[in-house]
Design an enzyme around this catalytic site. Structure first.
Site, PDB file in Angstrom:
ATOM      1  N   VAL A   1       0.835  -1.211   0.000  1.00 22.46           N
ATOM      2  CA  VAL A   1       0.000   0.000   0.000  1.00 22.46           C
ATOM      3  C   VAL A   1       0.866   1.256   0.000  1.00 22.46           C
ATOM      4  O   VAL A   1       0.655   2.193  -0.782  1.00 22.46           O
ATOM      5  CB  VAL A   1      -0.897   0.010   1.266  1.00 22.46           C
ATOM      6  CG1 VAL A   1      -1.647   1.323   1.388  1.00 22.46           C
ATOM      7  CG2 VAL A   1      -1.856  -1.155   1.230  1.00 22.46           C
TER       8      VAL A   1
ATOM      9  N   ASP B   1      11.196   3.392   4.834  1.00 25.18           N
ATOM     10  CA  ASP B   1      11.014   2.001   5.259  1.00 25.18           C
ATOM     11  C   ASP B   1      12.257   1.571   6.026  1.00 25.18           C
ATOM     12  O   ASP B   1      13.364   2.024   5.723  1.00 25.18           O
ATOM     13  CB  ASP B   1      10.806   1.094   4.031  1.00 25.18           C
ATOM     14  CG  ASP B   1      10.200  -0.244   4.407  1.00 25.18           C
ATOM     15  OD1 ASP B   1       8.994  -0.437   4.158  1.00 25.18           O
ATOM     16  OD2 ASP B   1      10.928  -1.093   4.962  1.00 25.18           O
TER      17      ASP B   1
ATOM     18  N   GLU C   1      -7.479   2.327   2.607  1.00 27.00           N
ATOM     19  CA  GLU C   1      -7.224   2.145   1.169  1.00 27.00           C
ATOM     20  C   GLU C   1      -7.960   0.902   0.666  1.00 27.00           C
ATOM     21  O   GLU C   1      -8.232  -0.018   1.425  1.00 27.00           O
ATOM     22  CB  GLU C   1      -5.729   2.057   0.904  1.00 27.00           C
ATOM     23  CG  GLU C   1      -5.017   0.883   1.552  1.00 27.00           C
ATOM     24  CD  GLU C   1      -5.166  -0.410   0.806  1.00 27.00           C
ATOM     25  OE1 GLU C   1      -5.384  -0.316  -0.410  1.00 27.00           O
ATOM     26  OE2 GLU C   1      -5.123  -1.483   1.427  1.00 27.00           O
TER      27      GLU C   1
ATOM     28  N   GLU D   1      -4.211  -5.961  -5.219  1.00 28.89           N
ATOM     29  CA  GLU D   1      -2.969  -6.375  -5.852  1.00 28.89           C
ATOM     30  C   GLU D   1      -3.275  -6.709  -7.308  1.00 28.89           C
ATOM     31  O   GLU D   1      -4.313  -7.294  -7.609  1.00 28.89           O
ATOM     32  CB  GLU D   1      -2.374  -7.599  -5.149  1.00 28.89           C
ATOM     33  CG  GLU D   1      -1.900  -7.275  -3.760  1.00 28.89           C
ATOM     34  CD  GLU D   1      -1.132  -8.405  -3.102  1.00 28.89           C
ATOM     35  OE1 GLU D   1      -0.679  -9.318  -3.809  1.00 28.89           O
ATOM     36  OE2 GLU D   1      -0.992  -8.348  -1.872  1.00 28.89           O
TER      37      GLU D   1
ATOM     38  N   LYS E   1     -13.516   0.033   6.155  1.00 31.76           N
ATOM     39  CA  LYS E   1     -12.504  -0.833   5.534  1.00 31.76           C
ATOM     40  C   LYS E   1     -12.738  -2.304   5.889  1.00 31.76           C
ATOM     41  O   LYS E   1     -12.781  -3.189   5.022  1.00 31.76           O
ATOM     42  CB  LYS E   1     -11.119  -0.373   5.989  1.00 31.76           C
ATOM     43  CG  LYS E   1      -9.997  -1.317   5.679  1.00 31.76           C
ATOM     44  CD  LYS E   1      -9.718  -1.399   4.186  1.00 31.76           C
ATOM     45  CE  LYS E   1      -8.761  -2.536   3.903  1.00 31.76           C
ATOM     46  NZ  LYS E   1      -8.019  -2.395   2.714  1.00 31.76           N
TER      47      LYS E   1
ATOM     48  N   LEU F   1     -18.267 -12.596  -7.539  1.00 34.99           N
ATOM     49  CA  LEU F   1     -19.209 -13.717  -7.554  1.00 34.99           C
ATOM     50  C   LEU F   1     -18.628 -14.864  -8.361  1.00 34.99           C
ATOM     51  O   LEU F   1     -19.368 -15.650  -8.941  1.00 34.99           O
ATOM     52  CB  LEU F   1     -20.536 -13.284  -8.188  1.00 34.99           C
ATOM     53  CG  LEU F   1     -21.647 -12.767  -7.283  1.00 34.99           C
ATOM     54  CD1 LEU F   1     -22.969 -12.726  -8.033  1.00 34.99           C
ATOM     55  CD2 LEU F   1     -21.812 -13.604  -6.008  1.00 34.99           C
TER      56      LEU F   1
ATOM     57  N   GLY G   1     -14.392 -20.350  -6.799  1.00 35.27           N
ATOM     58  CA  GLY G   1     -12.991 -20.763  -6.930  1.00 35.27           C
ATOM     59  C   GLY G   1     -12.557 -21.587  -5.739  1.00 35.27           C
ATOM     60  O   GLY G   1     -13.396 -22.115  -4.990  1.00 35.27           O
TER      61      GLY G   1
ATOM     62  N   GLY H   1      -8.017 -15.843  -0.603  1.00 35.81           N
ATOM     63  CA  GLY H   1      -6.741 -15.840   0.117  1.00 35.81           C
ATOM     64  C   GLY H   1      -6.136 -14.451   0.071  1.00 35.81           C
ATOM     65  O   GLY H   1      -6.847 -13.452  -0.082  1.00 35.81           O
TER      66      GLY H   1
ATOM     67  N   CYS I   1      -5.112  -9.895   2.851  1.00 38.35           N
ATOM     68  CA  CYS I   1      -6.133  -8.987   3.402  1.00 38.35           C
ATOM     69  C   CYS I   1      -7.408  -9.674   3.861  1.00 38.35           C
ATOM     70  O   CYS I   1      -7.757  -9.611   5.042  1.00 38.35           O
ATOM     71  CB  CYS I   1      -6.460  -7.914   2.370  1.00 38.35           C
ATOM     72  SG  CYS I   1      -4.995  -7.035   1.834  1.00 38.35           S
TER      73      CYS I   1
HETATM   74  C1  UGA Z   1      -8.536  -6.934  -1.334  1.00 30.69           C
HETATM   75  C2  UGA Z   1      -9.662  -5.933  -1.660  1.00 30.69           C
HETATM   76  O1  UGA Z   1     -10.319  -6.323  -2.869  1.00 30.69           O
HETATM   77  C3  UGA Z   1      -9.094  -4.517  -1.810  1.00 30.69           C
HETATM   78  O2  UGA Z   1     -10.166  -3.600  -2.033  1.00 30.69           O
HETATM   79  C4  UGA Z   1      -8.360  -4.144  -0.513  1.00 30.69           C
HETATM   80  O3  UGA Z   1      -7.764  -2.859  -0.609  1.00 30.69           O
HETATM   81  C5  UGA Z   1      -7.279  -5.159  -0.256  1.00 30.69           C
HETATM   82  O4  UGA Z   1      -7.860  -6.481  -0.158  1.00 30.69           O
HETATM   83  C6  UGA Z   1      -6.612  -4.785   1.048  1.00 30.69           C
HETATM   84  O5  UGA Z   1      -7.281  -4.825   2.086  1.00 30.69           O
HETATM   85  O6  UGA Z   1      -5.458  -4.313   1.022  1.00 30.69           O
HETATM   86  P1  UGA Z   1      -6.655  -8.215  -2.744  1.00 30.69           P
HETATM   87  O7  UGA Z   1      -6.329  -8.936  -1.479  1.00 30.69           O
HETATM   88  O8  UGA Z   1      -5.550  -7.665  -3.575  1.00 30.69           O
HETATM   89  O9  UGA Z   1      -7.652  -6.984  -2.443  1.00 30.69           O
HETATM   90  O10 UGA Z   1      -7.412  -9.264  -3.644  1.00 30.69           O
HETATM   91  P2  UGA Z   1      -8.882  -9.463  -4.267  1.00 30.69           P
HETATM   92  O11 UGA Z   1      -8.852  -9.144  -5.694  1.00 30.69           O
HETATM   93  O12 UGA Z   1      -9.895  -8.798  -3.442  1.00 30.69           O
HETATM   94  O13 UGA Z   1      -9.030 -11.060  -4.105  1.00 30.69           O
HETATM   95  C7  UGA Z   1      -9.015 -11.656  -2.816  1.00 30.69           C
HETATM   96  C8  UGA Z   1      -9.254 -13.152  -2.939  1.00 30.69           C
HETATM   97  O14 UGA Z   1     -10.592 -13.418  -3.351  1.00 30.69           O
HETATM   98  C9  UGA Z   1      -8.370 -13.856  -3.957  1.00 30.69           C
HETATM   99  O15 UGA Z   1      -7.934 -15.083  -3.416  1.00 30.69           O
HETATM  100  C10 UGA Z   1      -9.276 -14.076  -5.158  1.00 30.69           C
HETATM  101  O16 UGA Z   1      -8.918 -15.174  -5.972  1.00 30.69           O
HETATM  102  C11 UGA Z   1     -10.602 -14.325  -4.458  1.00 30.69           C
HETATM  103  N1  UGA Z   1     -11.765 -14.032  -5.323  1.00 30.69           N
HETATM  104  C12 UGA Z   1     -12.028 -12.764  -5.717  1.00 30.69           C
HETATM  105  C13 UGA Z   1     -12.627 -15.082  -5.688  1.00 30.69           C
HETATM  106  O17 UGA Z   1     -12.398 -16.273  -5.330  1.00 30.69           O
HETATM  107  N2  UGA Z   1     -13.711 -14.792  -6.452  1.00 30.69           N
HETATM  108  C14 UGA Z   1     -13.997 -13.532  -6.866  1.00 30.69           C
HETATM  109  O18 UGA Z   1     -15.022 -13.340  -7.551  1.00 30.69           O
HETATM  110  C15 UGA Z   1     -13.140 -12.489  -6.491  1.00 30.69           C
END
Ligand code: UGA
Length: 430
Positions: free
Chosen positions: A11, A30, A146, A150, A202, A248, A251, A255, A258
């Site tokens: 971040v 850092d 935020e 990723e 958040k 939606l 999978g 993971g 976050c």
């Molecule tokens: C998540 C949030 O989406 C961000 O808004 C937030 O800022 C961030 O955490 C954080 O707190 O820093 P991120 O961890 O990068 O972001 O990943 P996501 O894209 O949200 O995916 C999280 C997990 O959900 C992954 O394992 C992904 O494969 C899974 N996922 C996501 C699904 O299984 N199905 C979906 O439809 C979407």
């Protein structure tokens, strides 16, 4: 306006680089000396598409500086963007936030606004302000959570759905409004609230998205016993604007660094206040069980997996990242190993990180991993896997089986080559 970021993790680094792109003079701090030396040479410690280009420009234009300790800072705002890992209880560990905030106050003036970007429990900004006061510092502490993902952090930063500002100070609110003006001038919504609500927004947002994923994964299980199709179910549900189609996709479970941490922390926050949050607890447990459910699906088809070679394609927690933290693929690989399988892994970006936490054979291509394997398991939705040579796979796979746990392959195309194809949320498991 001059700003600084304490913490050049995911971040902190992305935000620092992009604030410099918006026209501010930015200092990024850092404690990791090697990281700072690399950043000065435009070497980024994470895989984030597009970030390197923005960093190089910021360095060339001299709008960003990197330091590895608290230099005397003449800045208007210090953003705290350090980690808040889970303690064993699920509670967020705020020790890094407290240290960074105190050091920030010590190195800047009393008028510098301290803004917490780290994900912290409601009440933290107020407690941090009181903590600073007890050490003789009068700085205002505001919240600005935020929402970067990723893999799409650049787009998420420059074009967010909303910006949240939490503070009861008009001066702090004005300053934060000013810093985000390049984005709000482009029509981005800025929502002002108190610090507690901003902090909770958040956690609630991440937990709600995790709930959506947990829900659709359980619907996928239902599809498997009801002879229905999860992809069409998601489409049918997601077309309702009140539900929305994002998050939606069924999978292997959610993971990353976050969702698992934040939903645990929110559950801890609720129980600490003697409030029941049964939905959160159900999602945590459903996601935990998901990995074993997937492993059992594989065993149902393959029978014993003892000494069988299994190819895992995709080890990161999702595509477009090299991050393997709390990756379902890692947990599934470990569970298959525990049951006697020999695991061969290929991932376009995540193998270096995975090799630090997993003992397995890491391969140079999907075909290298698949050679003489009983089955392929697709666990991350990388584009590369959608364009594989199925004729070649049919030739080299021993049992000619593909498990697609992200539902990304073209079923007809795969089956045309004599491969047995199993996807999530379909009857074929039985
Ligand atoms: C998540 C949030 O989406 C961000 O808004 C937030 O800022 C961030 O955490 C954080 O707190 O820093 P991120 O961890 O990068 O972001 O990943 P996501 O894209 O949200 O995916 C999280 C997990 O959900 C992954 O394992 C992904 O494969 C899974 N996922 C996501 C699904 O299984 N199905 C979906 O439809 C979407």
């Amino acid at each position: 306006m001059h700003i600084s970021f304490v913490g050049a993790g995911y971040v902190g680094l992305v935000s620092a680089v992009l604030f410099s792109h918006l026209g501010y003079k930015v200092i990024s701090i850092d404690s990791d000396e090697k990281k700072i030396t690399n950043l000065k040479n435009a070497i980024i410690p994470i895989y984030e598409p597009g970030l390197e280009k923005y960093l190089k420009t910021a360095i060339d234009e001299n709008t960003i500086e990197f330091h590895n300790n608290h230099i005397k800072q003449n800045v208007d705002i210090v953003f705290i963007a350090v980690g808040t890992p889970s303690l064993d209880s699920g509670e967020a560990d705020l020790s890094y936030v407290y240290n960074a905030t105190l050091e920030a106050a010590m190195s800047c003036s009393k008028d510098t606004l301290i803004v917490i970007k780290s994900t912290v429990p409601p009440g933290s900004c107020n407690k941090l302000k009181a903590f600073l006061k007890s050490h003789g510092y009068e700085n205002e502490v505001a919240s600005n959570p935020e929402f970067l993902r990723e893999g799409s952090a650049i787009e998420d930063f420059l074009n967010p759905d909303r910006i949240i500002i939490g503070t009861s100070s008009t001066k702090a609110s004005d300053l934060l409004e000013e810093i985000y003006r390049p984005l709000t001038n482009n029509g981005i919504d800025l929502i002002k609230t108190d610090t507690n609500t901003a902090e909770l927004i958040k956690y609630a947002s991440n937990s709600f998205l995790a709930t959506k994923i947990g829900f659709i994964n359980e619907m996928a299980n239902l599809c498997e016993v009801l002879d229905a199709d999860i992809d069409l179910l998601s489409k049918g549900m997601g077309s309702d604007k009140r539900i929305g189609s994002d998050f939606l996709k069924a999978g292997p479970g959610f993971g990353g660094s976050c969702f698992p941490k934040d939903i645990l922390a929110l559950s801890y926050i609720a129980s600490d206040k003697n409030q029941k949050c049964e939905i959160l607890d159900a999602v945590i447990s459903s996601n935990k069980n998901r990995k074993e459910y997937i492993v059992n699906r594989v065993i149902n088809v393959l029978g014993s997996i003892e000494k069988k070679k299994i190819a895992i394609l995709g080890i990161t927690f999702k595509a477009f990242t090299d991050d393997v933290r709390h990756s379902p693929a890692v947990e599934i690989a470990k569970s298959l190993q525990d049951k006697g399988a020999n695991i061969y892994i290929y991932d376009p970006e995540g193998m270096k990180n995975a090799s630090n936490i997993l003992e397995a054979s890491f391969c140079s291509s999907p075909y290298h991993a698949a050679e003489n394997a009983s089955a392929i398991l697709i666990l991350t939705e990388w584009d590369e896997f959608k364009k594989m040579d199925y004729a070649l796979l049919a030739n080299i796979l021993e049992e000619k089986i593909i498990f697609d746990f992200r539902n990304i392959l073209d079923e007809k195309e795969v089956k045309k080559h004599g491969l047995r194809y199993y996807k999530i949320g379909q009857r074929s498991y039985f």
